[in-house]
Design a protein around this motif. Sequence first.
Motif, PDB file in Angstrom:
ATOM      1  N   LEU A  28       0.816  -1.217   0.000  1.00  0.00           N
ATOM      2  CA  LEU A  28       0.000   0.000   0.000  1.00  0.00           C
ATOM      3  C   LEU A  28       0.850   1.268   0.000  1.00  0.00           C
ATOM      4  O   LEU A  28       0.350   2.338  -0.346  1.00  0.00           O
ATOM      5  CB  LEU A  28      -0.969  -0.005   1.184  1.00  0.00           C
ATOM      6  CG  LEU A  28      -2.049  -1.085   1.099  1.00  0.00           C
ATOM      7  CD1 LEU A  28      -2.921  -1.056   2.349  1.00  0.00           C
ATOM      8  CD2 LEU A  28      -2.899  -0.916  -0.155  1.00  0.00           C
ATOM      9  N   GLU A  29       2.111   1.156   0.353  1.00  0.00           N
ATOM     10  CA  GLU A  29       2.994   2.319   0.251  1.00  0.00           C
ATOM     11  C   GLU A  29       3.210   2.672  -1.228  1.00  0.00           C
ATOM     12  O   GLU A  29       3.369   3.828  -1.580  1.00  0.00           O
ATOM     13  CB  GLU A  29       4.331   2.027   0.923  1.00  0.00           C
ATOM     14  CG  GLU A  29       5.254   3.231   0.908  1.00  0.00           C
ATOM     15  CD  GLU A  29       6.614   2.937   1.492  1.00  0.00           C
ATOM     16  OE1 GLU A  29       7.102   3.786   2.254  1.00  0.00           O
ATOM     17  OE2 GLU A  29       7.191   1.877   1.171  1.00  0.00           O
ATOM     18  N   GLU A  31       0.991   1.803  -3.840  1.00  0.00           N
ATOM     19  CA  GLU A  31      -0.245   2.217  -4.506  1.00  0.00           C
ATOM     20  C   GLU A  31      -1.464   1.858  -3.672  1.00  0.00           C
ATOM     21  O   GLU A  31      -1.420   0.952  -2.852  1.00  0.00           O
ATOM     22  CB  GLU A  31      -0.361   1.578  -5.898  1.00  0.00           C
ATOM     23  CG  GLU A  31      -0.433   0.070  -5.903  1.00  0.00           C
ATOM     24  CD  GLU A  31      -0.506  -0.512  -7.300  1.00  0.00           C
ATOM     25  OE1 GLU A  31      -1.252   0.009  -8.142  1.00  0.00           O
ATOM     26  OE2 GLU A  31       0.215  -1.495  -7.538  1.00  0.00           O
ATOM     27  N   GLU A  32      -2.545   2.587  -3.909  1.00  0.00           N
ATOM     28  CA  GLU A  32      -3.814   2.308  -3.253  1.00  0.00           C
ATOM     29  C   GLU A  32      -4.480   1.158  -4.001  1.00  0.00           C
ATOM     30  O   GLU A  32      -4.507   1.156  -5.226  1.00  0.00           O
ATOM     31  CB  GLU A  32      -4.712   3.550  -3.314  1.00  0.00           C
ATOM     32  CG  GLU A  32      -4.097   4.745  -2.620  1.00  0.00           C
ATOM     33  CD  GLU A  32      -4.852   6.046  -2.879  1.00  0.00           C
ATOM     34  OE1 GLU A  32      -5.746   6.076  -3.761  1.00  0.00           O
ATOM     35  OE2 GLU A  32      -4.537   7.040  -2.209  1.00  0.00           O
ATOM     36  N   HIS A  34      -7.641  -2.260  -3.764  1.00  0.00           N
ATOM     37  CA  HIS A  34      -8.729  -2.954  -3.064  1.00  0.00           C
ATOM     38  C   HIS A  34      -8.211  -4.318  -2.620  1.00  0.00           C
ATOM     39  O   HIS A  34      -7.135  -4.774  -3.051  1.00  0.00           O
ATOM     40  CB  HIS A  34      -9.975  -3.066  -3.934  1.00  0.00           C
ATOM     41  CG  HIS A  34      -9.753  -3.635  -5.291  1.00  0.00           C
ATOM     42  ND1 HIS A  34      -9.610  -4.980  -5.517  1.00  0.00           N
ATOM     43  CD2 HIS A  34      -9.642  -3.026  -6.502  1.00  0.00           C
ATOM     44  CE1 HIS A  34      -9.430  -5.192  -6.805  1.00  0.00           C
ATOM     45  NE2 HIS A  34      -9.431  -4.019  -7.426  1.00  0.00           N
ATOM     46  N   GLN A  65      -6.505  -1.160   9.882  1.00  0.00           N
ATOM     47  CA  GLN A  65      -7.332   0.041   9.853  1.00  0.00           C
ATOM     48  C   GLN A  65      -7.639   0.509  11.279  1.00  0.00           C
ATOM     49  O   GLN A  65      -7.534   1.701  11.577  1.00  0.00           O
ATOM     50  CB  GLN A  65      -8.616  -0.246   9.082  1.00  0.00           C
ATOM     51  CG  GLN A  65      -9.300   0.984   8.576  1.00  0.00           C
ATOM     52  CD  GLN A  65     -10.406   0.664   7.566  1.00  0.00           C
ATOM     53  OE1 GLN A  65     -10.617  -0.463   7.167  1.00  0.00           O
ATOM     54  NE2 GLN A  65     -11.106   1.689   7.159  1.00  0.00           N
ATOM     55  N   ILE A  70      -3.631   1.993   8.092  1.00  0.00           N
ATOM     56  CA  ILE A  70      -4.190   2.145   6.750  1.00  0.00           C
ATOM     57  C   ILE A  70      -5.574   2.761   6.897  1.00  0.00           C
ATOM     58  O   ILE A  70      -6.149   2.769   7.993  1.00  0.00           O
ATOM     59  CB  ILE A  70      -4.280   0.803   5.969  1.00  0.00           C
ATOM     60  CG1 ILE A  70      -5.263  -0.159   6.634  1.00  0.00           C
ATOM     61  CG2 ILE A  70      -2.900   0.179   5.828  1.00  0.00           C
ATOM     62  CD1 ILE A  70      -5.543  -1.427   5.819  1.00  0.00           C
ATOM     63  N   GLU A  71      -6.089   3.280   5.801  1.00  0.00           N
ATOM     64  CA  GLU A  71      -7.462   3.779   5.812  1.00  0.00           C
ATOM     65  C   GLU A  71      -8.178   3.254   4.583  1.00  0.00           C
ATOM     66  O   GLU A  71      -7.583   3.060   3.529  1.00  0.00           O
ATOM     67  CB  GLU A  71      -7.516   5.301   5.880  1.00  0.00           C
ATOM     68  CG  GLU A  71      -6.822   6.014   4.748  1.00  0.00           C
ATOM     69  CD  GLU A  71      -6.762   7.521   4.949  1.00  0.00           C
ATOM     70  OE1 GLU A  71      -7.017   7.999   6.070  1.00  0.00           O
ATOM     71  OE2 GLU A  71      -6.443   8.214   3.983  1.00  0.00           O
ATOM     72  N   CYS A  84     -11.235   0.446  -1.192  1.00  0.00           N
ATOM     73  CA  CYS A  84      -9.795   0.480  -1.427  1.00  0.00           C
ATOM     74  C   CYS A  84      -9.099   0.914  -0.147  1.00  0.00           C
ATOM     75  O   CYS A  84      -9.735   1.420   0.782  1.00  0.00           O
ATOM     76  CB  CYS A  84      -9.460   1.443  -2.566  1.00  0.00           C
ATOM     77  SG  CYS A  84      -9.943   0.810  -4.180  1.00  0.00           S
ATOM     78  N   TYR A  85      -7.811   0.701  -0.134  1.00  0.00           N
ATOM     79  CA  TYR A  85      -7.024   1.012   1.058  1.00  0.00           C
ATOM     80  C   TYR A  85      -5.778   1.797   0.677  1.00  0.00           C
ATOM     81  O   TYR A  85      -5.220   1.627  -0.402  1.00  0.00           O
ATOM     82  CB  TYR A  85      -6.603  -0.289   1.770  1.00  0.00           C
ATOM     83  CG  TYR A  85      -7.778  -1.106   2.217  1.00  0.00           C
ATOM     84  CD1 TYR A  85      -8.357  -0.909   3.462  1.00  0.00           C
ATOM     85  CD2 TYR A  85      -8.334  -2.067   1.382  1.00  0.00           C
ATOM     86  CE1 TYR A  85      -9.454  -1.652   3.868  1.00  0.00           C
ATOM     87  CE2 TYR A  85      -9.430  -2.821   1.775  1.00  0.00           C
ATOM     88  CZ  TYR A  85      -9.977  -2.608   3.019  1.00  0.00           C
ATOM     89  OH  TYR A  85     -11.067  -3.340   3.418  1.00  0.00           O
ATOM     90  N   ARG A  86      -5.358   2.656   1.619  1.00  0.00           N
ATOM     91  CA  ARG A  86      -4.104   3.401   1.456  1.00  0.00           C
ATOM     92  C   ARG A  86      -3.403   3.428   2.808  1.00  0.00           C
ATOM     93  O   ARG A  86      -4.044   3.365   3.861  1.00  0.00           O
ATOM     94  CB  ARG A  86      -4.365   4.822   0.944  1.00  0.00           C
ATOM     95  CG  ARG A  86      -5.039   5.737   1.928  1.00  0.00           C
ATOM     96  CD  ARG A  86      -5.119   7.199   1.462  1.00  0.00           C
ATOM     97  NE  ARG A  86      -5.911   7.408   0.290  1.00  0.00           N
ATOM     98  CZ  ARG A  86      -7.156   7.880   0.266  1.00  0.00           C
ATOM     99  NH1 ARG A  86      -7.778   8.194   1.395  1.00  0.00           N
ATOM    100  NH2 ARG A  86      -7.794   8.045  -0.861  1.00  0.00           N
ATOM    101  N   THR A  88      -1.440   5.161   5.860  1.00  0.00           N
ATOM    102  CA  THR A  88      -1.493   6.469   6.522  1.00  0.00           C
ATOM    103  C   THR A  88      -0.073   6.925   6.859  1.00  0.00           C
ATOM    104  O   THR A  88       0.887   6.163   6.740  1.00  0.00           O
ATOM    105  CB  THR A  88      -2.308   6.392   7.824  1.00  0.00           C
ATOM    106  OG1 THR A  88      -1.630   5.496   8.725  1.00  0.00           O
ATOM    107  CG2 THR A  88      -3.741   5.917   7.575  1.00  0.00           C
TER     108      THR A  88
END
Length: 116
Positions: A28-29, A31-32, A34, A65, A70-71, A84-86, A88
């Motif tokens: 996730l670092e 790219e965002e 799912h 989360q 992550i969010e 989707c997740y990214r 934080t």
Amino acid sequence: MFNKDSILKKFKKEIRSGIYAYIVLNILEKEELHGYAIRKTFERLSSGKLVPSEGALYDLLKTLQKLGLIEGFWVEENGRLRKCYRITDLGKEILKELRYELKLLGEVIERLGVKG
């Protein structure tokens, strides 16, 4: 009395639990994504050898989360809503510390002369 298979299963679960969180943060670092795309990335990176079950992955995503690492957010893709997740800022800080910790562990394992 424990048998070899149950002991090995326990240790593998414990090792993979932390490593899976580390891998998700790294993914996730970059790219965002799912959840399904995260799982497919695991599959690609490990040549299909380390793929968490859907349930295990979604439990991990929920935990990350809740910890604020992550969010989640919703996007529409092909007329369908997907979560989707990214990562934080806190997730990035934790990831930096985990990289250092894994580097130290890798050095110790290397000094032991342990081969994969």
